[in-house]
Design an enzyme around this catalytic site. Sequence first.
Site, mmCIF file in Angstrom:
data_model
loop_
_atom_site.group_PDB
_atom_site.id
_atom_site.type_symbol
_atom_site.label_atom_id
_atom_site.label_comp_id
_atom_site.label_asym_id
_atom_site.label_seq_id
_atom_site.Cartn_x
_atom_site.Cartn_y
_atom_site.Cartn_z
ATOM 1 N N HIS A 53 32.302 21.152 -2.355
ATOM 2 C CA HIS A 53 31.397 21.793 -2.094
ATOM 3 C C HIS A 53 30.345 20.546 -1.590
ATOM 4 C CE1 HIS A 53 31.336 23.535 -6.196
ATOM 5 N NE2 HIS A 53 30.346 24.310 -6.106
ATOM 6 N N ASP A 56 30.019 17.461 -3.946
ATOM 7 C CA ASP A 56 31.250 17.370 -4.872
ATOM 8 C C ASP A 56 31.527 15.707 -3.936
ATOM 9 O OD1 ASP A 56 30.905 19.322 -6.248
ATOM 10 O OD2 ASP A 56 32.524 20.320 -4.995
ATOM 11 N N MET A 87 38.844 25.771 2.441
ATOM 12 C CA MET A 87 37.108 26.583 2.008
ATOM 13 C C MET A 87 36.182 25.556 1.649
ATOM 14 S SD MET A 87 35.237 26.984 -0.749
ATOM 15 C CE MET A 87 35.758 27.544 -2.389
ATOM 16 N N GLU A 180 29.976 34.764 -3.735
ATOM 17 C CA GLU A 180 30.784 34.878 -4.805
ATOM 18 C C GLU A 180 30.014 35.372 -6.067
ATOM 19 O OE1 GLU A 180 32.456 31.286 -5.833
ATOM 20 O OE2 GLU A 180 32.227 31.612 -8.195
ATOM 21 N N LYS A 182 28.544 36.651 -10.253
ATOM 22 C CA LYS A 182 28.940 35.947 -11.303
ATOM 23 C C LYS A 182 27.633 36.669 -12.395
ATOM 24 C CE LYS A 182 28.776 31.708 -14.488
ATOM 25 N NZ LYS A 182 29.035 30.603 -14.091
ATOM 26 N N GLU A 216 35.820 35.599 -8.801
ATOM 27 C CA GLU A 216 36.418 35.270 -9.815
ATOM 28 C C GLU A 216 36.545 35.963 -10.679
ATOM 29 O OE1 GLU A 216 34.685 31.299 -10.109
ATOM 30 O OE2 GLU A 216 34.534 31.303 -12.370
ATOM 31 N N HIS A 219 34.029 35.538 -14.046
ATOM 32 C CA HIS A 219 33.066 36.509 -13.588
ATOM 33 C C HIS A 219 33.116 37.443 -13.862
ATOM 34 C CE1 HIS A 219 31.640 32.454 -11.380
ATOM 35 N NE2 HIS A 219 31.665 32.463 -11.950
ATOM 36 N N ASP A 244 38.879 33.329 -6.747
ATOM 37 C CA ASP A 244 38.847 31.984 -7.615
ATOM 38 C C ASP A 244 39.357 32.338 -9.181
ATOM 39 O OD1 ASP A 244 37.790 31.057 -6.180
ATOM 40 O OD2 ASP A 244 35.464 30.469 -7.585
ATOM 41 N N ASP A 254 31.077 31.379 -19.720
ATOM 42 C CA ASP A 254 31.675 30.691 -18.587
ATOM 43 C C ASP A 254 32.429 29.993 -19.417
ATOM 44 O OD1 ASP A 254 32.638 30.292 -16.268
ATOM 45 O OD2 ASP A 254 31.501 29.276 -16.040
ATOM 46 N N ASP A 256 36.183 28.916 -18.103
ATOM 47 C CA ASP A 256 37.001 28.447 -16.915
ATOM 48 C C ASP A 256 37.653 28.341 -17.411
ATOM 49 O OD1 ASP A 256 35.296 29.276 -15.112
ATOM 50 O OD2 ASP A 256 34.026 27.496 -15.187
ATOM 51 N N ASP A 286 39.411 27.871 -9.850
ATOM 52 C CA ASP A 286 38.257 28.116 -9.813
ATOM 53 C C ASP A 286 37.986 27.397 -11.330
ATOM 54 O OD1 ASP A 286 35.826 26.523 -10.024
ATOM 55 O OD2 ASP A 286 34.744 28.607 -9.072
HETATM 56 C C1 3MF Z 1 30.755 28.822 -11.454
HETATM 57 C C2 3MF Z 1 31.738 28.691 -9.673
HETATM 58 C C3 3MF Z 1 31.469 27.751 -8.721
HETATM 59 C C4 3MF Z 1 31.433 28.407 -7.576
HETATM 60 C C5 3MF Z 1 31.432 27.608 -6.335
HETATM 61 C C6 3MF Z 1 31.565 28.398 -5.739
HETATM 62 C C7 3MF Z 1 30.782 25.345 -9.540
HETATM 63 O O1 3MF Z 1 30.728 29.568 -12.278
HETATM 64 O O2 3MF Z 1 32.481 29.380 -10.356
HETATM 65 O O3 3MF Z 1 32.121 26.780 -8.934
HETATM 66 O O4 3MF Z 1 32.757 28.757 -7.748
HETATM 67 O O5 3MF Z 1 29.978 27.051 -6.092
HETATM 68 O O6 3MF Z 1 33.193 28.499 -4.621
HETATM 69 MG MG MG Z 2 34.021 30.563 -8.791
HETATM 70 MG MG MG Z 3 33.119 30.504 -12.383
HETATM 71 MG MG MG Z 4 31.994 27.901 -13.588
#
Ligand code: 3MF
Ligand code: MG
Ligand code: MG
Ligand code: MG
Length: 385
Positions: A53, A56, A87, A180, A182, A216, A219, A244, A254, A256, A286
């Site tokens: 991002h 980041d 990306m 993406e 969610k 993802e 998600h 992702d 979430d 991850d 991710d």
């Molecule tokens: C949040 C996400 C994000 C996105 C990202 C874009 C912080 O659940 O998945 O990660 O993937 O903002 O790639």
């Molecule tokens: Mg993501």
């Molecule tokens: Mg995510």
């Molecule tokens: Mg997340």
Amino acid sequence: KYAPDKKLKFTFGLWTVGNPGRDPFGEPTRQKPDVRQICDILGTAGAYGVNFHDNDLIPIDATPEQAAQIKSEFRKGLKDNGLVVPMATTNLFSDPVFKDGAFTSNNASIRAYAIQKTMRAMDLGAEFGAKIYVFWGGREGAESDATKNPVDAVKRFREAIDFLCEYNIEQKFGYKFAFEAKPNEPRGHMYFAVTGSYLALIPTLAHPEMCGVNPEFAHETMAGLNFVHHVAQALEMGKLFHIDLNDQEMGRFDEDFRFGSTSYKSAFFLVKMLEDYKYNGPRHFDSHAYRQSDMQDVGAFAAGSMRTYMILKEKAARWNADPEIQGLLKVINAQDPISKLTKNYSSGNAKKLLAAPLDRVELAKARLPYEQLDQLTAEILFGVR
Ligand code: 3MF
Ligand code: MG
Ligand code: MG
Ligand code: MG
């Protein structure tokens, strides 16, 4: 044997390997590594690339001098570790200005700021060679539908994307946009809750050919849905631009988790599908290491993510080559010349179909040895076959 294959384009985010173990109830548990350290961890693990991002890489309040300094460190970290940046994306969720949305905010100036921030972040991504641009609408949503009109939200989101597509064309960035979805978190309810929501939006955009999705694992799974099926639809439409990978239990916050750490079977069918259909975009992890991990364990998390993918890829090849499994597939996918009739409509085919002797009682007798097939699948995964 399971060393990461560069051709599979395994990538991580600066924010994933750099996750300091903070959660809504607790402070960071490890020091946040700088961009140089992150590149070294990924280089050692054998990754192909790293994504970011805007913030980041460059903190939102950095001076131009600080930005230049970080960029040069990052460039060196990439080069020394043979990493690329496939990306880039925009942080449209952390800063308080986005507390009620970015592209869908009720405030037109905030919407303009979100678009401006994305244009600048697209410039930054292009500087590092990114060709895929991800849009995750972290704050596009609501807790109460009294607060925003969800029909306006769709229109506002479309307006932003149409504008940014033109910018992409004019600047000759050559980005493909990947949306993406969610369902929730951080918002109570997020707009475009599932991948299919974006697949339905895309044909209504000014440049549908430029736009696809970035599904993802966590998600759709959070919402109790079958992630593999969502990816399948995107793949079939030629819209799977990015993915992702991580892991998640259904109905939880979430998580991850590291890819393949909890849902072995879904991870297996996902890898099998990506490989069977020769998906050739980046395979982005991710996810982040457990809050208990130290930096050495973060390295194990990164290496393990890719190793699991490689192992599952081998299992998928084994499944495809298994004579007993192939025999069962033949049985369950019985072909009948009658199926030719329904391939294309013609009045002749319609007439023939209406006259065809299709006996439902006989048809219902066809064998479906699914228990046998699933057990063989499980045995491949258990490593005894
Ligand atoms: C949040 C996400 C994000 C996105 C990202 C874009 C912080 O659940 O998945 O990660 O993937 O903002 O790639
Ligand atoms: Mg993501
Ligand atoms: Mg995510
Ligand atoms: Mg997340």
